[in-house]
Design an enzyme around this catalytic site. Sequence first.
Site, PDB file in Angstrom:
ATOM      1  N   HIS A   1      -4.979  -3.478  -7.820  1.00  0.00           N
ATOM      2  CA  HIS A   1      -6.085  -2.747  -7.440  1.00  0.00           C
ATOM      3  C   HIS A   1      -4.801  -1.888  -6.589  1.00  0.00           C
ATOM      4  CE1 HIS A   1      -8.517  -5.198  -9.490  1.00  0.00           C
ATOM      5  NE2 HIS A   1      -9.454  -4.237  -9.458  1.00  0.00           N
TER       6      HIS A   1
ATOM      7  N   THR B   1     -20.118  -7.388  -4.976  1.00  0.00           N
ATOM      8  CA  THR B   1     -19.255  -8.043  -4.311  1.00  0.00           C
ATOM      9  C   THR B   1     -18.713  -9.477  -4.692  1.00  0.00           C
ATOM     10  OG1 THR B   1     -20.495  -7.251  -2.848  1.00  0.00           O
ATOM     11  CG2 THR B   1     -19.089  -8.941  -2.577  1.00  0.00           C
TER      12      THR B   1
ATOM     13  N   LYS C   1      -8.266  -3.895  -1.363  1.00  0.00           N
ATOM     14  CA  LYS C   1      -8.917  -4.762  -1.596  1.00  0.00           C
ATOM     15  C   LYS C   1      -8.571  -6.082  -1.180  1.00  0.00           C
ATOM     16  CE  LYS C   1     -10.462  -6.697  -6.491  1.00  0.00           C
ATOM     17  NZ  LYS C   1     -11.801  -6.989  -5.887  1.00  0.00           N
TER      18      LYS C   1
ATOM     19  N   ASN D   1     -17.484  -6.951 -11.959  1.00  0.00           N
ATOM     20  CA  ASN D   1     -17.204  -5.504 -12.888  1.00  0.00           C
ATOM     21  C   ASN D   1     -18.598  -5.521 -13.448  1.00  0.00           C
ATOM     22  OD1 ASN D   1     -15.947  -3.094 -14.040  1.00  0.00           O
ATOM     23  ND2 ASN D   1     -13.959  -4.184 -13.361  1.00  0.00           N
TER      24      ASN D   1
ATOM     25  N   GLY E   1     -18.425   1.874   2.036  1.00  0.00           N
ATOM     26  CA  GLY E   1     -17.575   1.413   1.381  1.00  0.00           C
ATOM     27  C   GLY E   1     -16.720   2.668   0.585  1.00  0.00           C
TER      28      GLY E   1
END
Length: 270
Positions: free
Chosen positions: A156, A100, A160, A125, A11
């Site tokens: 974002h 995650t 997302k 975060n 990812g």
Amino acid sequence: MSGIAVFGITGRMGQTLVRALREGGTAQPLRLVGAVASPSSVRLGSDAAADGAPTGVLITADPRMALRDAAVAVDFSLPQCVAVVARACAEARVPLLVGTTGFDRATREVLVAASAAIPVMIAPNTSLGVNLVARLVKLAARGLGPAYDVEISEAHHRMKRDAPSGTALALGEVVAAERGRQLADVAVFDRHGSDAQRKTGDIGFAVLRAGDIVGEHTVTFAVAGERVEITHRATDRITFAHGALWAAAWLAGRPPGLYAMDDVLGSDQP
């Protein structure tokens, strides 16, 4: 040099972590020893780096193989994978940082259970700046009081999956806690129609998904005649990756328990 395993290696964040590991910069140097993707990934058996210099680490779908030489693991996979990752790390006795977001309450309970055996950090975060902003929001909520309306906006990239972001919700929880409330009781996620007027004590959320926006969060405190805004903007995912690696290095060797990025902020800067 301590070994790190990365779940979700294919990812955006997984590949940014590969880049950050090349750059170095953590107080405790880390090297990639495990790279995990889903069993359906077309990159299984390939080098962990999609481009640039090869890492020498091949992508696997087997968590046990990836954790074999790891001193710490980081998870930037998918919400539905977090519980499996947590159980694997607990079994292997490898500390785990979960970056995650969007996982459910049942998954959180699995993380809490794992924290009895290993150190687990839940970090929606991993930017150091965002976590400092959370402290500023707490100070503002305490100093300005409930007379100020609070709105939280975030933006974002278009891909997302969860909305609002985990960071936005965490900032809302900071404000709600300072006011002695549960966020679920005061959060407003949707305003439309003829009865959309704000209620006293609401914490409103606004979401934007577009293009390649890395991440923006603003907490607004407003009262008649005055508005205070606390904003963080990220322009490159590398800031999240460096923060995650610094936090992972900090987490390795800690006693079992549940940790947050706020626990790391008191440590020496990377």
